[in-house]
Enzyme design. Structure first.
Site, PDB file in Angstrom:
ATOM      1  N   GLY A   1      -6.707  -6.032   3.702  1.00  0.00           N
ATOM      2  CA  GLY A   1      -6.262  -7.440   3.716  1.00  0.00           C
ATOM      3  C   GLY A   1      -7.124  -8.390   2.927  1.00  0.00           C
ATOM      4  O   GLY A   1      -7.166  -8.336   1.697  1.00  0.00           O
TER       5      GLY A   1
ATOM      6  N   ASP B   1      -0.775   4.736   7.677  1.00  0.00           N
ATOM      7  CA  ASP B   1      -1.159   3.482   7.016  1.00  0.00           C
ATOM      8  C   ASP B   1      -2.585   3.621   6.458  1.00  0.00           C
ATOM      9  O   ASP B   1      -2.854   3.279   5.297  1.00  0.00           O
ATOM     10  CB  ASP B   1      -1.075   2.330   8.030  1.00  0.00           C
ATOM     11  CG  ASP B   1      -1.657   1.038   7.505  1.00  0.00           C
ATOM     12  OD1 ASP B   1      -0.975   0.363   6.713  1.00  0.00           O
ATOM     13  OD2 ASP B   1      -2.810   0.700   7.869  1.00  0.00           O
TER      14      ASP B   1
ATOM     15  N   LYS C   1      -4.055   3.723   2.404  1.00  0.00           N
ATOM     16  CA  LYS C   1      -5.195   2.916   1.926  1.00  0.00           C
ATOM     17  C   LYS C   1      -6.318   3.825   1.407  1.00  0.00           C
ATOM     18  O   LYS C   1      -6.974   3.512   0.409  1.00  0.00           O
ATOM     19  CB  LYS C   1      -5.684   2.016   3.061  1.00  0.00           C
ATOM     20  CG  LYS C   1      -4.643   0.944   3.457  1.00  0.00           C
ATOM     21  CD  LYS C   1      -4.971   0.305   4.784  1.00  0.00           C
ATOM     22  CE  LYS C   1      -3.964  -0.776   5.154  1.00  0.00           C
ATOM     23  NZ  LYS C   1      -4.110  -1.255   6.539  1.00  0.00           N
TER      24      LYS C   1
ATOM     25  N   LYS D   1       0.829  -1.221   0.000  1.00  0.00           N
ATOM     26  CA  LYS D   1       0.000   0.000   0.000  1.00  0.00           C
ATOM     27  C   LYS D   1       0.852   1.256   0.000  1.00  0.00           C
ATOM     28  O   LYS D   1       0.502   2.258  -0.624  1.00  0.00           O
ATOM     29  CB  LYS D   1      -0.934   0.004   1.214  1.00  0.00           C
ATOM     30  CG  LYS D   1      -0.200  -0.003   2.562  1.00  0.00           C
ATOM     31  CD  LYS D   1      -0.646  -1.074   3.495  1.00  0.00           C
ATOM     32  CE  LYS D   1       0.332  -1.268   4.634  1.00  0.00           C
ATOM     33  NZ  LYS D   1      -0.063  -2.306   5.556  1.00  0.00           N
TER      34      LYS D   1
HETATM   35  P1  NAP Z   1       7.573  -9.006   6.653  1.00  0.00           P
HETATM   36  O1  NAP Z   1       7.049 -10.070   7.546  1.00  0.00           O
HETATM   37  O2  NAP Z   1       8.478  -7.980   7.232  1.00  0.00           O
HETATM   38  O3  NAP Z   1       8.304  -9.733   5.439  1.00  0.00           O
HETATM   39  C1  NAP Z   1       9.074  -9.046   4.475  1.00  0.00           C
HETATM   40  C2  NAP Z   1       9.874 -10.067   3.709  1.00  0.00           C
HETATM   41  O4  NAP Z   1      10.538  -9.423   2.655  1.00  0.00           O
HETATM   42  C3  NAP Z   1      10.935 -10.776   4.565  1.00  0.00           C
HETATM   43  O5  NAP Z   1      11.023 -12.126   4.196  1.00  0.00           O
HETATM   44  C4  NAP Z   1      12.220 -10.031   4.188  1.00  0.00           C
HETATM   45  O6  NAP Z   1      13.378 -10.866   4.283  1.00  0.00           O
HETATM   46  C5  NAP Z   1      11.946  -9.699   2.731  1.00  0.00           C
HETATM   47  N1  NAP Z   1      12.629  -8.487   2.311  1.00  0.00           N
HETATM   48  C6  NAP Z   1      12.393  -7.223   2.700  1.00  0.00           C
HETATM   49  N2  NAP Z   1      13.236  -6.368   2.080  1.00  0.00           N
HETATM   50  C7  NAP Z   1      14.015  -7.139   1.280  1.00  0.00           C
HETATM   51  C8  NAP Z   1      15.104  -6.853   0.411  1.00  0.00           C
HETATM   52  N3  NAP Z   1      15.521  -5.603   0.227  1.00  0.00           N
HETATM   53  N4  NAP Z   1      15.656  -7.885  -0.241  1.00  0.00           N
HETATM   54  C9  NAP Z   1      15.236  -9.138  -0.060  1.00  0.00           C
HETATM   55  N5  NAP Z   1      14.211  -9.481   0.749  1.00  0.00           N
HETATM   56  C10 NAP Z   1      13.618  -8.478   1.408  1.00  0.00           C
HETATM   57  O7  NAP Z   1       6.370  -8.196   5.959  1.00  0.00           O
HETATM   58  P2  NAP Z   1       4.883  -8.712   5.725  1.00  0.00           P
HETATM   59  O8  NAP Z   1       4.086  -8.452   6.962  1.00  0.00           O
HETATM   60  O9  NAP Z   1       4.889 -10.063   5.136  1.00  0.00           O
HETATM   61  O10 NAP Z   1       4.343  -7.617   4.679  1.00  0.00           O
HETATM   62  C11 NAP Z   1       4.750  -7.673   3.333  1.00  0.00           C
HETATM   63  C12 NAP Z   1       3.940  -6.655   2.512  1.00  0.00           C
HETATM   64  O11 NAP Z   1       2.561  -6.942   2.626  1.00  0.00           O
HETATM   65  C13 NAP Z   1       4.103  -5.192   2.953  1.00  0.00           C
HETATM   66  O12 NAP Z   1       4.046  -4.352   1.822  1.00  0.00           O
HETATM   67  C14 NAP Z   1       2.888  -4.960   3.835  1.00  0.00           C
HETATM   68  O13 NAP Z   1       2.494  -3.608   3.922  1.00  0.00           O
HETATM   69  C15 NAP Z   1       1.865  -5.785   3.097  1.00  0.00           C
HETATM   70  N6  NAP Z   1       0.720  -6.233   3.922  1.00  0.00           N
HETATM   71  C16 NAP Z   1       0.977  -6.940   5.056  1.00  0.00           C
HETATM   72  C17 NAP Z   1      -0.094  -7.362   5.834  1.00  0.00           C
HETATM   73  C18 NAP Z   1       0.137  -8.160   7.089  1.00  0.00           C
HETATM   74  O14 NAP Z   1      -0.840  -8.494   7.754  1.00  0.00           O
HETATM   75  N7  NAP Z   1       1.371  -8.521   7.441  1.00  0.00           N
HETATM   76  C19 NAP Z   1      -1.403  -7.050   5.446  1.00  0.00           C
HETATM   77  C20 NAP Z   1      -1.609  -6.335   4.250  1.00  0.00           C
HETATM   78  C21 NAP Z   1      -0.536  -5.929   3.501  1.00  0.00           C
HETATM   79  P3  NAP Z   1      13.903 -11.437   5.697  1.00  0.00           P
HETATM   80  O15 NAP Z   1      12.847 -12.418   6.134  1.00  0.00           O
HETATM   81  O16 NAP Z   1      15.201 -12.088   5.428  1.00  0.00           O
HETATM   82  O17 NAP Z   1      13.986 -10.243   6.591  1.00  0.00           O
HETATM   83  N1  HSE Z   2      -0.797  -2.131  10.261  1.00  0.00           N
HETATM   84  C1  HSE Z   2      -1.879  -2.563   9.412  1.00  0.00           C
HETATM   85  C2  HSE Z   2      -3.150  -2.633  10.218  1.00  0.00           C
HETATM   86  C3  HSE Z   2      -1.535  -3.898   8.781  1.00  0.00           C
HETATM   87  O1  HSE Z   2      -3.089  -2.574  11.467  1.00  0.00           O
HETATM   88  O2  HSE Z   2      -4.233  -2.717   9.654  1.00  0.00           O
HETATM   89  C4  HSE Z   2      -2.419  -4.258   7.613  1.00  0.00           C
HETATM   90  O3  HSE Z   2      -2.275  -3.398   6.532  1.00  0.00           O
END
Ligand code: NAP
Ligand code: HSE
Length: 434
Positions: A135, A202, A206, A106
């Protein structure tokens, strides 16, 4: 096997969302093959530290070179690394190599979605991003496709689960902001930079994405008026409850018509607001998200569900992967950028809202008349006045009728200048009234 007998998928990011994507690709492989018309084959997962094993991801598929994987020519590149620069470079490189892209990012879309759309158009590939807002909830596809024959007038929702969890606890358990912040932190709900959640950024990202899709007008995060929840107090919560309201952090995007106040345009804002307990958004508790959409022909709709978490987010990503994969096989393309309306983004002062104003006042004759004049001088009509206490403890709560945000802010400035007003204790917008 010829190239069209399978669809290849490269995943950039093996964290919370990336790991769940890999798990669901494996667990649902047979269904996905039927839905796409060919098996999906995972070709790699990029992480920062490829030496660390990840549950469910074969070590042989891990790489610490996201750019090489992005350029590998996979049919679909899924970007779930997060961040701006590397993610943008990888997405642009993937598109240049002919890959369609699915992203949950986002922050990048709200900052520079136009560049991603442009590259997708130039290279004839898809850009899907359902998981970037709310999500798991199917929301962007309904806005982009199902409502394409209608006119959306307003989108109003709870799109940040962390702050909704915090406000729910403050409301239902009387927990103060600092304590509930610590609790959200301990539960792992907060973003690595917590201000993204609590200061509203955030939700603002969105809101920008929703506004662009709803109103066919380019909107970036810089166009969004933002106020977070850090100043919401236990007093505000109690006052809201007493009046039959609950406080929510709302993302609101709306079209305003041309009027004496100025030209037509869109207004996009994120701020805490009092919502009547009878409004469907008031019932959205804990970390759930919900978005209320008003369209001219369809009327009112609400989309509700989980806005975060590995599996819920992976569900939305995989829906996009199926759409992009089908397009690869059929040779078609999904919807591209639609900004034909080109409406101006107007300042928040043009928004019409009601206000709640909590004043600490001197309890002496003439005070009420002074205060009423401050509202009248700015053309703001008072709906209800409620006095609490006497003498040194006198407090007044004023609810206004709808007026422009500019007039309401000017009224509050006037109130601050009155001798009879000791303090303006709290000011909050009221949304969702009939
Ligand atoms: P996360 O748990 O921090 O995972 C990020 C992953 O990307 C990790 O595996 C990290 O590697 C890898 N990474 C980051 N920078 C990198 C780089 N420069 N080179 C290579 N690998 C890299 O994040 P997430 O929660 O999965 O979220 C991912 C995306 O989805 C974000 O854009 C977030 O805003 C979006 N999102 C997340 C959620 C949620 O509930 N988590 C919901 C909606 C949207 P390492 O593991 O080695 O650190
Ligand atoms: N920080 C965000 C939330 C994660 O609390 O909704 C999902 O985009």
């Amino acid at each position: 096997m010829s190239a069209r007998d399978e669809v290849t998928i490269a995943v950039l990011g093996g964290g919370t969302v990336g790991t769940s994507i890999v798990e669901l690709l494996e667990a649902n492989a047979a269904d996905l093959r039927e839905r796409v018309g060919a098996p999906l084959r995972l070709t790699g997962v990029a992480v920062r530290d490829a030496s660390r094993s990840r549950p469910g991801i074969p070590d042989a598929l891990l790489t610490d070179d996201p750019m090489a994987l992005a350029r590998s020519g996979a049919d679909v590149v899924v970007e779930v690394m997060g961040g701006i620069e590397t993610a943008r470079e990888c997405i642009l490189a993937a598109m240049a190599a002919g890959s369609s892209v699915v992203t949950a990012n986002k922050a990048l879309l709200a900052e520079d979605g136009a560049a991603l759309y442009r590259a997708a158009r130039e290279h004839g590939v898809d850009l899907y991003f359902e998981a970037s807002v709310a999500g798991a909830i199917p929301l962007l596809r309904p806005l982009r496709e199902s409502l394409a024959g209608d006119r959306v007038r307003k989108v109003m929702g709870i799109v940040n689960g962390t702050t909704n969890y915090m406000l729910t606890k403050m409301d239902e358990e009387g927990v103060e902001y600092d304590a509930v912040f610590a609790e959200a932190d301990a539960l792992g709900y907060l973003e690595a930079d917590p201000s993204l959640d609590v200061d509203g950024h955030d939700a603002a990202a969105k809101a920008a994405i929703l506004a662009e899709l709803a109103f066919h007008t380019r909107v970036t995060i810089d166009d969004v008026f933002v106020e977070g929840i850090a100043n919401v107090t236990a007093d505000d919560m109690a006052a809201a409850r007493e009046m039959g309201f609950v406080i929510k952090l709302l993302a609101i995007a709306e079209v305003v018509e041309a009027s004496a106040d100025g030209e037509a345009g869109v207004i996009v804002r994120v701020h805490p607001a009092m919502v009547p307990k009878t409004h469907p958004l008031a019932a959205v508790r804990e970390s759930f998200n919900a978005v209320f959409v008003e369209a001219q022909a369809a009327g009112e709709m609400m989309f509700y569900g989980r806005g975060a978490g590995g599996h819920p987010t992976a569900s939305a990503v995989l829906g996009d992967v199926v759409a992009a994969a089908r397009n690869r096989l059929s040779g078609g393309l999904g919807p591209g950028e639609s900004t034909y309306s080109g409406l101006p983004v107007l300042p928040v002062g043009r928004a019409r809202t009601e206000y709640y104003v909590n004043l600490d006042v001197a309890d002496k004759s003439g005070v009420l008349a002074n205060i009423a004049s401050a509202f009248a001088d700015e053309g703001v009509s008072i709906q209800v006045v409620h006095q609490e206490g006497h003498g040194e403890d006198a407090g007044l709560i004023v609810r206004t009728h709808a007026a422009t945000d500019a007039a309401l802010q000017a009224t509050v400035d006037r109130l601050r200048g009155l001798d009879s007003v000791r303090t303006v204790v709290g000011v909050m917008r009221v949304e969702g009234e009939e």
